[in-house]
Design a protein around this motif. Structure first.
Motif: not given
Ligand code: GTP
Ligand code: MG
Length: 333
Positions: A29-58
């Motif tokens: 995930i390199y850009t905001i575009l990538d972040l917006a298209t990634a699934s919260p589950t993937d973001i949570a896994e990548a950054v090691d945060i819980d899903t609700s935080k990942a949803v927020e980031l997304n």
């Protein structure tokens, strides 16, 4: 790899510091575009945060893109949507018959699936689209580049060169504008698609070809015990691909083989593999079959397209219309 467009840099989002940025980069995930298209589950896994935080980031990423006018807001008036949809472009398949069936060609901002038995022309369609997308606007193309994700090792630059020459294009120039990614397994295929965003804008990519979508999943998830997991992974993957089509306004084309032997996952041999997962994600679906030297395409499950067949052939130009006036078969209307 710091060539990311400043405007789209992850660190422009509040709460994303260098450490988070690095973790996101590691996950492709390199850009905001990538972040917006990634699934919260993937973001949570990548950054090691819980899903609700990942949803927020997304959500933050999506909001920023809406502000930048790169994405439509959650609520939009139908008239604004109509206006936005004017950005949809079409790429010619090389056959007028097939283009007519598609309402003018392969649409950007959508996913089109071709499914059919071996030799029905799925890969040849992908090879042809690599060339036609590069033709000027007004001549069936979008003056754009292509990304070819090859999961079966069947991409042939020699064949693309032949098709390009037969269409009066400079073969060398055409090959330069095709980015090929050979996906060796399903996890690799998922990584390629996650990583693909940063290739699209700099290369003026207008079409993404995935040949084939399901082969790795079918091979890797043998046995009924893992079927649910397979469908879940496939579902996530297909949605990521569709989001890519929408965010970047590119055409996404996927192929899918029909099982010849009715003995594996799905009972009905005329059903594409991947079952309803791929079917439900695709915007348009076309079923291909062989009929002597001709190939016949039919639009499946579309309320907007006529239920009739389009006849095309495969020759040195790739996909083409039949020469001697073979009748354009019309079944029901
Ligand atoms: P699978 O990947 O096996 O499921 O098949 P597919 O649907 O991808 O079939 P593909 O697109 O590879 O079509 C194969 C057919 O295309 C062949 O049977 C040929 O009729 C035609 N074809 C392939 N290469 C050439 C070529 O170089 N010249 C011509 N004229 N036809 C070709
Ligand atoms: Mg093929």
């Amino acid at each position: 790899m710091e060539e990311v467009n400043e405007e789209l840099a992850l660190t422009t989002l509040p709460g994303v510091g260098p450490a988070t940025k690095q973790k996101l980069n590691d996950a492709g995930i390199y850009t905001i575009l990538d972040l917006a298209t990634a699934s919260p589950t993937d973001i949570a896994e990548a950054v090691d945060i819980d899903t609700s935080k990942a949803v927020e980031l997304n959500n933050k990423a999506r909001k920023k893109l809406v502000e930048m006018g790169k994405l439509e807001p959650d609520f939009i008036s139908a008239s604004d949507l109509l206006e936005k949809r004017k950005a949809i472009d079409r790429v010619s398949t090389g056959s007028r018959n097939l283009d007519d069936l598609l309402g003018g060609g392969i649409e950007t901002w959508a996913m089109t699936e071709f499914y059919g038995e071996f030799g029905s022309g799925k890969s040849q369609i992908c090879h042809t689209l690599c060339c036609t997308v590069q033709m000027p606007r007004g001549e069936g193309g979008l003056d754009g580049g292509a990304i070819y994700i090859d999961t079966e090792g069947t991409f042939r630059p020699e064949r693309v060169a032949e098709i390009a020459r037969a269409r009066g294009l400079d073969a060398q120039e055409v090959l330069k504008r095709i980015t090929v990614a050979r996906a060796y397994n399903s996890a690799h295929q998922e990584l390629i698609v996650k990583d693909m965003g940063r290739m699209i804008e700099p290369n003026g990519v207008k079409i993404v070809l995935l040949d084939s979508a399901v082969a790795h999943y079918r091979a890797e998830f043998l046995g009924r015990g893992t079927l649910a997991e397979r469908q879940q992974r496939l579902n996530r993957f297909m949605h990521q691909l569709l989001r890519t089509a929408e965010v970047y306004n590119v055409a996404v084309v996927v192929t899918n083989q029909v099982q010849a032997a009715p003995d594996t996952f799905f009972g009905d041999p005329s059903r594409p593999t991947g079952g309803h997962v791929v079917a439900h994600t695709s915007t348009y679906r076309l079923y291909l079959r062989k009929s002597g030297r001709n190939r016949i395409a039919r639009m499946v499950d579309s309320p907007y397209h006529p239920e009739r067949d389009a006849v095309f052939v495969l020759n040195e130009k790739g996909v083409d219309d039949p020469t001697e006036e073979s009748p354009r078969k019309r079944s029901s209307s």
